[in-house]
Design a protein around this motif. Sequence first.
Motif, PDB file in Angstrom:
ATOM      1  N   SER A 103     -50.184 -15.768 -17.390  1.00 54.49           N
ATOM      2  CA  SER A 103     -51.483 -16.155 -17.954  1.00 54.49           C
ATOM      3  C   SER A 103     -51.525 -15.925 -19.461  1.00 54.49           C
ATOM      4  CB  SER A 103     -52.613 -15.392 -17.265  1.00 54.49           C
ATOM      5  OG  SER A 103     -52.451 -14.000 -17.421  1.00 54.49           O
ATOM      6  N   SER A 104     -50.960 -14.835 -19.944  1.00 56.41           N
ATOM      7  CA  SER A 104     -50.997 -14.547 -21.378  1.00 56.41           C
ATOM      8  C   SER A 104     -50.135 -15.525 -22.166  1.00 56.41           C
ATOM      9  CB  SER A 104     -50.553 -13.105 -21.642  1.00 56.41           C
ATOM     10  OG  SER A 104     -49.230 -12.905 -21.196  1.00 56.41           O
ATOM     11  N   ASN A 105     -48.939 -15.820 -21.665  1.00 56.73           N
ATOM     12  CA  ASN A 105     -48.079 -16.767 -22.374  1.00 56.73           C
ATOM     13  C   ASN A 105     -48.623 -18.182 -22.311  1.00 56.73           C
ATOM     14  OD1 ASN A 105     -45.301 -15.545 -23.442  1.00 56.73           O
ATOM     15  ND2 ASN A 105     -45.927 -14.367 -21.646  1.00 56.73           N
ATOM     16  N   ASP A 106     -49.271 -18.537 -21.226  1.00 53.02           N
ATOM     17  CA  ASP A 106     -49.955 -19.836 -21.153  1.00 53.02           C
ATOM     18  C   ASP A 106     -51.048 -19.934 -22.215  1.00 53.02           C
ATOM     19  OD1 ASP A 106     -48.399 -20.691 -19.063  1.00 53.02           O
ATOM     20  OD2 ASP A 106     -49.905 -20.333 -17.507  1.00 53.02           O
ATOM     21  N   ALA A 107     -51.639 -18.793 -22.573  1.00 53.12           N
ATOM     22  CA  ALA A 107     -52.716 -18.759 -23.568  1.00 53.12           C
ATOM     23  C   ALA A 107     -52.186 -18.596 -24.990  1.00 53.12           C
ATOM     24  CB  ALA A 107     -53.675 -17.614 -23.243  1.00 53.12           C
ATOM     25  N   GLY A 108     -50.865 -18.589 -25.157  1.00 51.43           N
ATOM     26  CA  GLY A 108     -50.284 -18.487 -26.495  1.00 51.43           C
ATOM     27  C   GLY A 108     -50.183 -17.077 -27.014  1.00 51.43           C
ATOM     28  N   ILE A 109     -50.232 -16.095 -26.112  1.00 56.81           N
ATOM     29  CA  ILE A 109     -50.110 -14.687 -26.510  1.00 56.81           C
ATOM     30  C   ILE A 109     -48.812 -14.159 -25.926  1.00 56.81           C
ATOM     31  CG2 ILE A 109     -51.118 -12.394 -26.391  1.00 56.81           C
ATOM     32  CD1 ILE A 109     -53.851 -13.701 -26.234  1.00 56.81           C
ATOM     33  N   MET A 110     -47.920 -13.682 -26.781  1.00 56.50           N
ATOM     34  CA  MET A 110     -46.568 -13.343 -26.365  1.00 56.50           C
ATOM     35  C   MET A 110     -46.503 -11.927 -25.809  1.00 56.50           C
ATOM     36  SD  MET A 110     -42.980 -13.517 -28.523  1.00 56.50           S
ATOM     37  CE  MET A 110     -43.098 -15.262 -28.917  1.00 56.50           C
ATOM     38  N   LEU A 111     -46.831 -11.772 -24.547  1.00 62.02           N
ATOM     39  CA  LEU A 111     -46.497 -10.563 -23.822  1.00 62.02           C
ATOM     40  C   LEU A 111     -45.105 -10.751 -23.240  1.00 62.02           C
ATOM     41  CD1 LEU A 111     -49.607 -10.241 -24.093  1.00 62.02           C
ATOM     42  CD2 LEU A 111     -49.567  -9.157 -21.831  1.00 62.02           C
ATOM     43  N   ARG A 112     -44.356  -9.665 -23.133  1.00 65.67           N
ATOM     44  CA  ARG A 112     -42.978  -9.752 -22.660  1.00 65.67           C
ATOM     45  C   ARG A 112     -42.670  -8.635 -21.667  1.00 65.67           C
ATOM     46  NH1 ARG A 112     -43.087 -14.205 -24.029  1.00 65.67           N
ATOM     47  NH2 ARG A 112     -41.741 -15.322 -25.490  1.00 65.67           N
ATOM     48  N   PRO A 113     -41.828  -8.920 -20.667  1.00 65.65           N
ATOM     49  CA  PRO A 113     -41.363  -7.856 -19.781  1.00 65.65           C
ATOM     50  C   PRO A 113     -40.322  -7.013 -20.503  1.00 65.65           C
ATOM     51  CG  PRO A 113     -40.208  -9.870 -19.250  1.00 65.65           C
ATOM     52  CD  PRO A 113     -41.212 -10.226 -20.331  1.00 65.65           C
ATOM     53  N   VAL A 114     -40.031  -5.831 -19.958  1.00 63.45           N
ATOM     54  CA  VAL A 114     -38.914  -5.057 -20.475  1.00 63.45           C
ATOM     55  C   VAL A 114     -37.624  -5.811 -20.148  1.00 63.45           C
ATOM     56  CG1 VAL A 114     -38.508  -3.655 -18.414  1.00 63.45           C
ATOM     57  CG2 VAL A 114     -38.021  -2.693 -20.681  1.00 63.45           C
ATOM     58  N   TRP A 115     -36.543  -5.460 -20.824  1.00 60.42           N
ATOM     59  CA  TRP A 115     -35.272  -6.108 -20.606  1.00 60.42           C
ATOM     60  C   TRP A 115     -34.820  -5.972 -19.149  1.00 60.42           C
ATOM     61  CZ3 TRP A 115     -35.683  -1.570 -23.579  1.00 60.42           C
ATOM     62  CH2 TRP A 115     -36.006  -1.768 -24.921  1.00 60.42           C
ATOM     63  N   THR A 116     -34.105  -6.970 -18.658  1.00 65.01           N
ATOM     64  CA  THR A 116     -33.444  -6.814 -17.366  1.00 65.01           C
ATOM     65  C   THR A 116     -32.476  -5.638 -17.469  1.00 65.01           C
ATOM     66  OG1 THR A 116     -33.567  -9.183 -16.915  1.00 65.01           O
ATOM     67  CG2 THR A 116     -31.943  -7.918 -15.660  1.00 65.01           C
ATOM     68  N   PRO A 117     -32.566  -4.658 -16.569  1.00 65.59           N
ATOM     69  CA  PRO A 117     -31.655  -3.510 -16.654  1.00 65.59           C
ATOM     70  C   PRO A 117     -30.194  -3.950 -16.689  1.00 65.59           C
ATOM     71  CG  PRO A 117     -33.400  -3.045 -15.096  1.00 65.59           C
ATOM     72  CD  PRO A 117     -33.544  -4.495 -15.470  1.00 65.59           C
ATOM     73  N   MET A 118     -29.396  -3.202 -17.435  1.00 64.05           N
ATOM     74  CA  MET A 118     -28.012  -3.588 -17.663  1.00 64.05           C
ATOM     75  C   MET A 118     -27.207  -3.679 -16.370  1.00 64.05           C
ATOM     76  SD  MET A 118     -27.879  -4.088 -20.922  1.00 64.05           S
ATOM     77  CE  MET A 118     -29.560  -4.700 -20.643  1.00 64.05           C
ATOM     78  N   HIS A 119     -27.497  -2.814 -15.415  1.00 63.80           N
ATOM     79  CA  HIS A 119     -26.712  -2.828 -14.179  1.00 63.80           C
ATOM     80  C   HIS A 119     -27.050  -4.025 -13.296  1.00 63.80           C
ATOM     81  CE1 HIS A 119     -30.412  -1.003 -12.632  1.00 63.80           C
ATOM     82  NE2 HIS A 119     -29.981  -1.243 -11.404  1.00 63.80           N
ATOM     83  N   LEU A 120     -28.079  -4.791 -13.680  1.00 65.52           N
ATOM     84  CA  LEU A 120     -28.436  -6.005 -12.950  1.00 65.52           C
ATOM     85  C   LEU A 120     -27.938  -7.266 -13.654  1.00 65.52           C
ATOM     86  CD1 LEU A 120     -32.075  -5.115 -11.817  1.00 65.52           C
ATOM     87  CD2 LEU A 120     -29.919  -4.805 -10.564  1.00 65.52           C
ATOM     88  N   LEU A 121     -27.267  -7.101 -14.796  1.00 65.43           N
ATOM     89  CA  LEU A 121     -26.645  -8.231 -15.478  1.00 65.43           C
ATOM     90  C   LEU A 121     -25.233  -8.446 -14.926  1.00 65.43           C
ATOM     91  CD1 LEU A 121     -27.676  -7.555 -19.197  1.00 65.43           C
ATOM     92  CD2 LEU A 121     -28.807  -9.044 -17.538  1.00 65.43           C
ATOM     93  N   PRO A 122     -24.782  -9.692 -14.857  1.00 65.65           N
ATOM     94  CA  PRO A 122     -23.491  -9.946 -14.185  1.00 65.65           C
ATOM     95  C   PRO A 122     -22.317  -9.224 -14.825  1.00 65.65           C
ATOM     96  CG  PRO A 122     -24.301 -11.911 -15.348  1.00 65.65           C
ATOM     97  CD  PRO A 122     -25.423 -10.944 -15.296  1.00 65.65           C
ATOM     98  N   MET A 123     -22.299  -9.091 -16.167  1.00 63.51           N
ATOM     99  CA  MET A 123     -21.124  -8.491 -16.812  1.00 63.51           C
ATOM    100  C   MET A 123     -21.079  -6.972 -16.692  1.00 63.51           C
ATOM    101  SD  MET A 123     -23.594  -9.722 -18.893  1.00 63.51           S
ATOM    102  CE  MET A 123     -24.529  -9.407 -20.396  1.00 63.51           C
ATOM    103  N   TYR A 124     -22.214  -6.348 -16.324  1.00 64.67           N
ATOM    104  CA  TYR A 124     -22.221  -4.895 -16.197  1.00 64.67           C
ATOM    105  C   TYR A 124     -22.604  -4.429 -14.790  1.00 64.67           C
ATOM    106  CZ  TYR A 124     -22.003  -5.237 -21.263  1.00 64.67           C
ATOM    107  OH  TYR A 124     -21.612  -5.543 -22.546  1.00 64.67           O
ATOM    108  N   ALA A 125     -22.629  -5.352 -13.846  1.00 63.35           N
ATOM    109  CA  ALA A 125     -23.079  -5.038 -12.483  1.00 63.35           C
ATOM    110  C   ALA A 125     -22.152  -4.061 -11.762  1.00 63.35           C
ATOM    111  CB  ALA A 125     -23.207  -6.322 -11.672  1.00 63.35           C
ATOM    112  N   LYS A 126     -20.868  -4.036 -12.136  1.00 64.92           N
ATOM    113  CA  LYS A 126     -19.905  -3.152 -11.461  1.00 64.92           C
ATOM    114  C   LYS A 126     -19.660  -1.863 -12.235  1.00 64.92           C
ATOM    115  CE  LYS A 126     -17.530  -6.969  -9.122  1.00 64.92           C
ATOM    116  NZ  LYS A 126     -16.224  -7.657  -8.902  1.00 64.92           N
ATOM    117  N   SER A 127     -20.481  -1.602 -13.225  1.00 66.99           N
ATOM    118  CA  SER A 127     -20.312  -0.387 -14.026  1.00 66.99           C
ATOM    119  C   SER A 127     -20.615   0.858 -13.199  1.00 66.99           C
ATOM    120  CB  SER A 127     -21.246  -0.425 -15.239  1.00 66.99           C
ATOM    121  OG  SER A 127     -20.932  -1.497 -16.099  1.00 66.99           O
ATOM    122  N   ILE A 128     -20.052   1.971 -13.622  1.00 61.21           N
ATOM    123  CA  ILE A 128     -20.337   3.262 -13.004  1.00 61.21           C
ATOM    124  C   ILE A 128     -21.829   3.557 -13.167  1.00 61.21           C
ATOM    125  CG2 ILE A 128     -19.853   5.737 -13.146  1.00 61.21           C
ATOM    126  CD1 ILE A 128     -17.148   4.904 -14.485  1.00 61.21           C
TER     127      ILE A 128
END
Length: 379
Positions: free
Chosen positions: A331-356
């Motif tokens: 709703s906020s971005n539809d209204a032209g107000i840039m709210l953003r989520p936090v970054w996708t956690p690194m362990h959920l990214l494909p290149m770091y998914a197998k990290s310790i």
Amino acid sequence: MHNTLIHFIRDVFNTKGSIPLHAPFFGGDEKSNLVETIDSTFVSSVGAYVNAFESELADYCQAPYSVAVVNGTAALQTALYLAGVRTNDIVITQSLTFVATCNAIHWLGGEAAFVDVSMETLGMCPISLVAFLERHCEYDNGQCIYKRTQQVVKAVVPMHTFGHPADIEALASICETWGIALVEDAAESLGSTFKGKSLGTFGQYGALSFNGNKIITTGGGGAILCKNEIAYKKIKHFTTTAKVPHRFEFFHDEVACNFRMPNLNAALGCAQLAQLNNFIANKRELAAVYEDFFSEAPYTFVKEPEGCVSNYWLNAIICKDENQRNSLLTSSNDAGIMLRPVWTPMHLLPMYAKSIQGPLDNTEWLAKRLVNLPSSVRG
């Protein structure tokens, strides 16, 4: 409630137009400094403003030395390199961070290992760090060894999330006990303090960022804070292609990088740094306005940790669940107000998914609920 929040943010920023998450503010000597630099023809990595910016930054942070570089990632990569991180070494960090933290580790050949964050600080949790070390590591002949693979744990990299100080004193004590270098990712936290001391000065090295969305900007840029002249000279040498000084000969004595900040960027930085205290005061006033509003709203406002002073680089709220978060973002971005989520956690990214990794319950809980609010300095 979403519409009420949207109208409130428009009132706070006094505009009916689009509202970015964080825009730079130029209200000082930026233009005159840039014109002077252009007129001097010293627009690249040699020039008076580079030296001035490094000196003024070190003074501001009460750090013995600082070295300006091309961006925050280069700052962190250089700091880790000087801390001894090489191929196959482990670097413990947090999964709730911007991807540059892990990329800096990767390009040195290191491997990231993830521990959880604290709900109070959003930064690395000392309890999680100790639990990981006691379960998976051993201290042997002055080094911390990851028992399963016999890799050396060379560094710990906490990140001061959104400018809020992590429990850096406790983290520093743990690193000292285990013989691990502490390198602070202070990219977002220039001007924030822990018990009156600037972030980026607790570890062996501290890495800062001056990207266009940071509290001050050099366009693109970063800096490394360090504690002694030997480290300072090593950083200077490494970031200038390891060129041995000579009147006319080109001789380089090690593999190194061309990471030096251009004088043009430093000119902008000097003008911005002169306004930093005003920027922080402005942003803390905005945080107080947000905090008051959210005291009566179905969200939890993220406040600075006790005993700390935050620059409130990005203000944030915690939603009750992922559905509320997604609805608010849409709703906020539809209204032209840039709210953003936090970054996708690194362990959920494909290149770091197998990290310790250790348990990451807080990281995953926050990732589903945390939202950043527009946080620009208001003119």
